[in-house]
Design a protein around this motif. Structure first.
Motif, short mmCIF file in Angstrom:
data_model
loop_
_atom_site.label_atom_id
_atom_site.label_comp_id
_atom_site.label_asym_id
_atom_site.label_seq_id
_atom_site.Cartn_x
_atom_site.Cartn_y
_atom_site.Cartn_z
N TYR A 149 36.37 14.08 -16.08
CA TYR A 149 37.52 13.20 -15.88
C TYR A 149 38.35 13.65 -14.68
O TYR A 149 38.81 12.84 -13.87
N SER B 168 38.22 7.12 -13.44
CA SER B 168 38.01 7.25 -14.88
C SER B 168 39.22 6.87 -15.72
O SER B 168 39.24 7.07 -16.93
N GLY B 169 40.25 6.30 -15.09
CA GLY B 169 41.39 5.82 -15.86
C GLY B 169 42.44 6.89 -16.11
O GLY B 169 42.55 7.87 -15.37
N ALA B 170 43.20 6.70 -17.18
CA ALA B 170 44.36 7.55 -17.44
C ALA B 170 44.00 9.02 -17.62
O ALA B 170 44.78 9.90 -17.26
N HIS C 207 42.01 10.78 -16.01
CA HIS C 207 41.76 11.48 -14.75
C HIS C 207 42.93 12.38 -14.36
O HIS C 207 42.74 13.47 -13.81
N TYR C 208 44.15 11.95 -14.63
CA TYR C 208 45.32 12.61 -14.06
C TYR C 208 45.61 13.95 -14.72
O TYR C 208 46.10 14.87 -14.06
N ALA D 96 47.78 2.84 -8.42
CA ALA D 96 46.64 2.94 -9.33
C ALA D 96 47.02 3.72 -10.58
O ALA D 96 46.64 3.36 -11.71
N PHE D 97 47.77 4.81 -10.41
CA PHE D 97 48.27 5.58 -11.55
C PHE D 97 49.08 4.69 -12.50
O PHE D 97 48.90 4.71 -13.72
N ARG E 227 48.94 1.45 -12.86
CA ARG E 227 48.06 0.50 -13.56
C ARG E 227 47.31 1.20 -14.68
O ARG E 227 47.15 0.65 -15.78
N ASP E 228 46.81 2.40 -14.42
CA ASP E 228 46.02 3.10 -15.43
C ASP E 228 46.83 3.41 -16.69
O ASP E 228 46.28 3.46 -17.79
#
Length: 504
Positions: A265, A271-273, A275-276, A337-338, A340-341
């Motif tokens: 991730y 990979s969406g949320a 990832h962070y 993008a963050f 949106r995720d």
């Protein structure tokens, strides 16, 4: 050595080096080792012993790959991990208030042996302090499908361990001078959300009477996301995502598999949320053990009989950035993008830009992320508890200058050495920006006193919230007063945004 009798046998501790009026006992088992026949099951009672058990050293930590400064590491084969530690200034016949501490660590790492959790100073304020280890990672929070013909393995086994420790406290703490009718449960980060979960769980009802939650994290899992995590971890471990497959994998295999899943991730921006900051475990809300997440349950009145003290820090996520555990977001398109995720409305980003027009994209990202996961969620818990009929007090740790005037961050975990009074321990100096000065020690004295007063009387020194809001206690080195205000400016962008309640 000082001896105390528990229901399982006699234990012996020693006088604390920092305060000879306090006796310390470490590594007392509150439940049986959760492996072999007990693996993935609810905790079982600890076996009794003969003679005197010398409780000089901390018990083994739960399976994990983390190596934390000043703390023991896990070694494969360590099994007697369900233990607790006690700092007491009293003895049998005393009726002192009790504070039970649940450590944080994303439900995947950490232990009660961390130097910042030394209970000596708090015990010197007249408390019996208890800290504990519990199952972490997949062992404690992974969803395990039922075996054919067998009782299902419970979700939230780490929370069940915490309940077992609280039951041990109810049955034994009087021998150490504690009052089982005055127990305060406290925790930070995932430990704080654990506290919130236990406030609304039937199995914990009546086991504690007040609660402290520092930087509670918005990280409950749905049953569906927990099942997806199990499939990913099982695949990384090379076993079927079944009871038989998972129980055949050693604890180390599942720790290593978890690390591989989180690393994937971390490396994949698409990979969406997760990832962070890929913390993949959390309490499973919507399960038999935890029917509702705490925020929803509080709003419906659950746990309203328990007084709640909430704190968060002003710059939560700067710590995660400093230790390299979260993704870097330095461009506007990455920030969008963050958002949106995580389902963060554009209006929230615009609000932060208005509040901090000079901030870089990265600093805006850290501010939004920290408030989403910790600050706003913690405030939301206090508000929901108040709406549900409970009494909540809110505070905010903003110290950005140490006692010698140097700039430091009011980041995640920085408040805990102040609340425990452990600011002089060299192992915590990274968290607080170096050795403390006189103003830091004075702040620590005020915070430990507030915890002690709350545990003893329910009043830490400022009023509870009301339906209209209320005062927020500000923790800083700049004044000895109790500066308070209405809701902080950072909350304005979140007012009408709504919050995701469960991790993706």
């Amino acid at each position: 050595m000082e001896e105390f009798r528990t229901k399982a046998g006699v234990v012996a501790g020693r006088r604390a080096d920092r305060d000879p009026g306090v006796v310390v006992l470490r590594g007392i088992p509150y439940a049986a080792p959760p492996f072999d026949a007990g693996r993935f099951r609810a905790p079982r009672p600890a076996a009794p012993w003969d003679g005197v058990r010398d409780c000089a050293g901390f018990g083994p930590v739960a399976p994990q790959s983390a190596e934390l400064p000043g703390s023991p590491t896990w070694s494969p084969g360590d099994e007697d991990i369900l233990s607790l530690n006690i700092w007491t200034p009293g003895g049998s016949g005393d009726t002192l208030p009790v504070l039970v501490w649940i450590h944080g660590g994303a439900y995947a790492f950490g232990s009660s042996a961390q130097p910042d959790f030394d209970g000596t100073v708090l015990a010197g304020h007249g408390l019996v302090v208890v800290t504990l280890n519990y199952r972490l990672g997949f062992e404690g929070f992974g969803h395990v499908p039922p075996a054919d013909g067998e009782e299902p393995c419970p979700d939230n086994r780490g929370l069940l361990d915490q309940i077992a420790a609280l039951r041990w406290v109810r049955e034994n703490i009087a021998s150490f001078g504690g009052d089982p009718g005055r127990v305060t449960l406290a925790g930070q980060s995932s430990g704080a959300t654990s506290v919130a979960c236990l406030m609304v769980m039937d199995g914990a009802r009546g086991l504690f009477h007040r609660a402290v939650a520092h930087s509670a994290v918005n990280a409950c899992a749905s049953p569906e996301s927990a099942a997806r995590t199990t499939a990913e971890v099982a695949a990384a471990a090379g076993v079927p995502a079944t009871y038989g497959g998972l129980v055949s994998a050693s604890p180390k295999t599942l720790v290593d598999a978890t690390d591989r899943v989180t690393d994937r991730y971390r490396r994949d921006p698409g990979s969406g949320a997760r990832h962070y900051d890929p913390a993949i475990y959390g309490p499973v809300a919507g399960s038999a053990t935890l029917p509702l997440d705490p925020l929803t349950a509080f709003a419906r009145g659950a746990g309203r009989e328990i007084d709640l003290l909430v704190c968060h820090t002003a710059e939560e996520y700067w710590l995660l950035d400093a230790v390299g555990s979260c993704a870097k977001v330095t461009e506007k398109r990455q920030l969008e993008a963050f958002a949106r995720d995580f389902g963060v409305p554009a209006a929230v980003l615009d609000g932060y830009r208005e509040l901090r027009p000079e901030a870089s994209v990265h600093d805006t990202y850290l501010a939004v992320y920290g408030d989403l996961l910790f600050g706003e969620y913690s405030c939301g818990l206090a508000e929901a508890h108040t709406r549900g009929g409970g009494r909540s007090r809110l505070s905010r740790f903003v110290r950005q200058r140490d006692g010698r005037g140097r700039p430091v961050r009011a980041w995640h975990c920085a408040d805990i050495p102040f609340a425990f009074g452990t600011v002089d321990d060299a192992h915590v100096h990274f968290l607080i920006g170096g050795p403390p000065g006189a103003a830091d020690r004075a702040l620590a004295s005020r915070m430990t006193r507030a915890w002690a007063e709350f545990a003893a009387t329910g009043d830490p020194g400022w009023p509870p919230l009301t339906a209209e809001g209320g005062p927020v206690r500000i923790w800083d080195t700049s004044t000895d007063d109790a500066p308070a205000g209405r809701w902080d400016a950072f909350r304005v962008p979140w007012r009408s945004s709504g919050l995701p309640l469960l991790m993706p």
